[in-house]
Design a protein around this motif. Structure first.
Motif, PDB file in Angstrom:
ATOM      1  N   ASP A  94     -92.356  92.819  -0.393  1.00 20.78           N
ATOM      2  CA  ASP A  94     -92.091  93.948  -1.291  1.00 20.78           C
ATOM      3  C   ASP A  94     -90.693  93.701  -1.842  1.00 20.78           C
ATOM      4  O   ASP A  94     -89.723  93.712  -1.094  1.00 20.78           O
ATOM      5  CB  ASP A  94     -92.183  95.222  -0.427  1.00 20.78           C
ATOM      6  CG  ASP A  94     -91.808  96.518  -1.132  1.00 20.78           C
ATOM      7  OD1 ASP A  94     -90.884  96.513  -1.969  1.00 20.78           O
ATOM      8  OD2 ASP A  94     -92.420  97.551  -0.814  1.00 20.78           O
TER       9      ASP A  94
ATOM     10  N   TYR B  19     -90.226 109.916   0.549  1.00 22.27           N
ATOM     11  CA  TYR B  19     -90.138 108.459   0.437  1.00 22.27           C
ATOM     12  C   TYR B  19     -90.661 107.781   1.717  1.00 22.27           C
ATOM     13  O   TYR B  19     -91.466 106.846   1.657  1.00 22.27           O
ATOM     14  CB  TYR B  19     -88.670 108.138   0.181  1.00 22.27           C
ATOM     15  CG  TYR B  19     -88.309 106.700  -0.118  1.00 22.27           C
ATOM     16  CD1 TYR B  19     -89.113 105.891  -0.932  1.00 22.27           C
ATOM     17  CD2 TYR B  19     -87.120 106.155   0.397  1.00 22.27           C
ATOM     18  CE1 TYR B  19     -88.738 104.591  -1.215  1.00 22.27           C
ATOM     19  CE2 TYR B  19     -86.738 104.855   0.110  1.00 22.27           C
ATOM     20  CZ  TYR B  19     -87.546 104.074  -0.694  1.00 22.27           C
ATOM     21  OH  TYR B  19     -87.172 102.780  -0.962  1.00 22.27           O
TER      22      TYR B  19
ATOM     23  N   ASP C 297     -93.860 105.294   2.440  1.00 19.09           N
ATOM     24  CA  ASP C 297     -93.715 103.946   3.015  1.00 19.09           C
ATOM     25  C   ASP C 297     -94.639 103.756   4.218  1.00 19.09           C
ATOM     26  O   ASP C 297     -95.190 102.673   4.427  1.00 19.09           O
ATOM     27  CB  ASP C 297     -92.252 103.667   3.404  1.00 19.09           C
ATOM     28  CG  ASP C 297     -91.563 102.820   2.341  1.00 19.09           C
ATOM     29  OD1 ASP C 297     -92.231 101.936   1.762  1.00 19.09           O
ATOM     30  OD2 ASP C 297     -90.370 103.035   2.072  1.00 19.09           O
TER      31      ASP C 297
HETATM   32  N1  ARG Z   1     -87.698 102.090  -5.542  1.00 17.43           N
HETATM   33  C1  ARG Z   1     -86.752 101.939  -4.501  1.00 17.43           C
HETATM   34  C2  ARG Z   1     -85.338 101.952  -5.081  1.00 17.43           C
HETATM   35  O1  ARG Z   1     -85.157 101.695  -6.261  1.00 17.43           O
HETATM   36  C3  ARG Z   1     -86.929 100.669  -3.725  1.00 17.43           C
HETATM   37  C4  ARG Z   1     -88.264 100.539  -3.043  1.00 17.43           C
HETATM   38  C5  ARG Z   1     -88.254  99.552  -1.934  1.00 17.43           C
HETATM   39  N2  ARG Z   1     -89.494  99.367  -1.294  1.00 17.43           N
HETATM   40  C6  ARG Z   1     -90.033 100.231  -0.388  1.00 17.43           C
HETATM   41  N3  ARG Z   1     -91.208  99.964   0.104  1.00 17.43           N
HETATM   42  N4  ARG Z   1     -89.380 101.285   0.007  1.00 17.43           N
HETATM   43  O2  ARG Z   1     -84.407 102.191  -4.338  1.00 17.43           O
END
Ligand code: ARG
Length: 604
Positions: A133, A323, A327
């Motif tokens: 990821d 969040y 995850d």
């Molecule tokens: N979108 C998040 C950011 O910009 C990062 C995501 C990272 N990946 C995850 N599976 N949490 O901070």
């Protein structure tokens, strides 16, 4: 991967150790351990390999230098070893070994010429799947310079794993869910309303609206409530909200794909946070069933006090997921879908706690695979000594940085070869693009992953050392020599002189490479280390290992190029040998560039 020479030498050292310890119940060290222990002396004059005797010293209760001496004399008694080992010296507890030239070059070069582009690769990951990821930006914004590190590091870690035989699944987990989506819809409804304008200006218009929302919400806090209600509508499948969200998403993804394309970066999946929306209830249910949820001031949490961490928030007071919840849901999905052996996340180290928390929750849920979820953090990047500003209005757009890089390289190319370069303008542009983008990527990756990085143009574009352009330039230089060699041989054939060197001869004659000096020897030594460097990079998730290795090999190659005539070498044999070294270095530098995601260029 231990190189082939070390394995052979380890066999002999093992034989020597057993010869002097005939009565030992168990061999004090195995052949594989010996091969692991073998080092490269810092100075080539000391030898090609060094065997440290400190570990054995403890086991055998003898001083290391005595052991080194004993092994040395036992080796001398092994018949036929002369064609493998030229000499041995005991020094400071080490047994320093100088290899027989022919044995050394034949073995290393045979490996390289047989495996070509695959040299350095392995099958340690055969049959295993790695999910990575990385990059994972938030929607409705262009990629900022802050996305450079997760993008580059993730891309290189993916390639390193592929080279080690793993099947990889590259995931861009876009941040496309949550109240920010409500904010952008609110801003659009209040201050734009014109989809044509959004389509024309793309993600930049969305960014502008997002920034305006921030400014206006400071003055009028009720805007946040409007945003929340728009997000609630989105969650409930309201037609207008979903329509706008889909459109914004499409615009965002088109733009990020355009930049990934410039950087040569690809993903297998774009399943972002929203993809897991309908998988959230099941997670909450499961947490409840497993007695992990606890009500805390109206919110649902998993208590992690026992593990010295603040609680992991699962549901907000209004029942919205977070969040961490997403995850957890996505990790469960990845485990089912890809049956991963490793599930890697490349993220700014400021997210370390978030990852530690939810990975702990997955472990408490009883999932064995929790231990294969790996957070790979990286340090912060500054720009010319200043922190990148990602606050409102100050997004430093990655596209702008890449454009600047290409322009700067064009300028440098023009200064170096003012107007007289015989390359067509198109080709020059193509090269400037590869070198400019490469300079930025290398400028990032050459730093240890965990270090904070300062991006400076002076370092990134330093054509004479420690930069991407320097490595690409060296690669092009090698291609130039090889090309000249083939032209040269064609013309000498025409004039019916004895054509000694042509490209096809090189592949035949690599078996008879002669080492005439220490620079050639050092090239062979560095070439022999490539497979080991790849494994270290894989084990430590460290692309910088490859960058530093490339810089080392380029430095030695350039010294060799200056000091040792290649096409004008004294004899056909030496010329062939040196051309074979060039060809071998080309495979290795080319392979290294691929591993860090840089383009090769045959000309600069
Ligand atoms: N979108 C998040 C950011 O910009 C990062 C995501 C990272 N990946 C995850 N599976 N949490 O901070």
């Amino acid at each position: 991967m231990i190189n082939h020479i070390k394995k052979i030498i380890a066999e002999y050292i093992s034989e020597a150790i057993n010869a002097v310890n005939p009565n030992a119940e168990n061999t004090p060290v195995t052949k594989a351990e010996i091969a692991e222990l073998l080092e490269y002396p810092p100075d080539i004059n000391m030898g090609d390999l060094a065997f440290p005797c400190f570990k054995l010293s403890k086991q055998l209760k003898k001083a290391p230098n005595i052991i080194a001496e004993t092994i040395k004399s036992a080796l001398a008694d092994i018949p036929d070893l002369k064609d493998k080992i030229k000499s041995c010296e005991s020094a400071g507890g080490y047994l320093n070994i100088t290899l027989n030239d022919k044995f050394y070059s034949d073995n290393i070069l045979a490996d390289i010429f047989e495996q070509k582009d695959k040299y350095g690769s392995s099958d340690i990951g055969a049959g295993k799947t790695v999910v990575i990821d990385y990059s994972s930006p938030n929607m409705s914004r262009p990629l900022g310079v802050a996305h450079m590190r997760p993008t580059n590091i993730g891309n290189s870690i993916k390639k390193i794993h592929q080279f080690c035989g793993y099947k990889t699944v590259a995931i861009n987990y876009i941040g496309d869910w949550g109240t920010p989506q409500g904010k952008i819809i609110t801003a659009y409804k209040l201050w734009c309303g014109d989809m044509k304008e959004i389509e024309e200006k793309g993600v930049y218009k969305l960014l502008e609206l997002y920034v305006k929302f921030g400014v206006e919400a400071e003055k009028d806090a009720s805007l946040n409530d409007t945003a929340r209600s728009w997000f609630a509508k989105l969650e409930n499948g309201d037609e207008e909200a979903v329509g706008l969200w889909k459109k914004f998403m499409e615009i965002s993804v088109t733009e990020i794909k355009r930049i990934y394309n410039i950087m040569g970066i690809e993903f297998d999946s774009y399943n972002g946070e929203s993809f897991f929306e309908d998988k959230m209830d099941a997670v909450v249910e499961e947490l409840k069933e497993k007695n992990l949820l606890k009500l805390d001031r109206g919110a649902q949490i998993v208590d992690l006090e026992e593990y010295n961490m603040p609680p992991c928030l699962i549901l907000k007071t209004d029942g919205a997921t977070l969040y961490a919840t997403r995850d957890i849901a996505s990790a469960i999905y990845r485990a089912k879908t890809y049956k991963f052996d490793k599930n890697i996340y490349v993220n700014d180290m400021r997210q370390n706690l978030h990852f530690a928390q939810w990975i702990k929750v997955v472990e408490l849920m009883g999932y064995e695979w929790a231990r294969n979820c790996i957070n790979i953090p990286f340090g912060i990047m500054n720009y010319e000594g200043q922190v990148f500003r990602t606050r409102q209005g100050n997004t430093f757009v990655l596209d702008d940085l890449l454009k600047m890089a290409v322009e700067k390289v064009e300028q440098i190319m023009e200064e170096k070869n003012p107007g007289e370069s015989n390359l067509p303008a198109e080709e020059k542009k193509e090269i400037a693009k590869k070198v400019g983008i490469g300079a930025v990527m290398f400028g990032d990756l050459a730093n240890g992953r965990l270090k904070d990085v300062n991006f400076s143009w002076e370092d990134a574009l330093n054509f004479t050392g420690n930069s991407g352009p320097y490595v690409q330039y060296t690669y092009a230089r090698i291609c130039g020599v090889l090309e000249k060699a083939s032209e040269f041989s064609e013309s000498s054939e025409k004039s019916e002189k004895s054509a000694k060197a042509d490209i096809s001869d090189i592949t035949i004659l690599y078996k008879n490479v002669i080492i005439t000096n220490n620079l050639e020897r050092e090239i062979i030594k560095l070439l022999s280390q490539f497979p080991e460097k790849v494994s270290v990079a894989e084990r430590e998730y460290e692309p910088s290992v490859i960058c530093r290795y490339l810089l080392d090999i380029c430095a030695v190659f350039n010294r060799f190029y200056h000091d040792c005539p290649i096409l004008k070498a004294g004899s056909g044999e030496i010329k062939n040998s040196r051309l074979a070294l060039c060809e071998a270095a080309k495979y290795v530098i080319g392979g290294g560039l691929w591993l860090i995601g840089l383009e090769k260029t045959a000309k600069v």
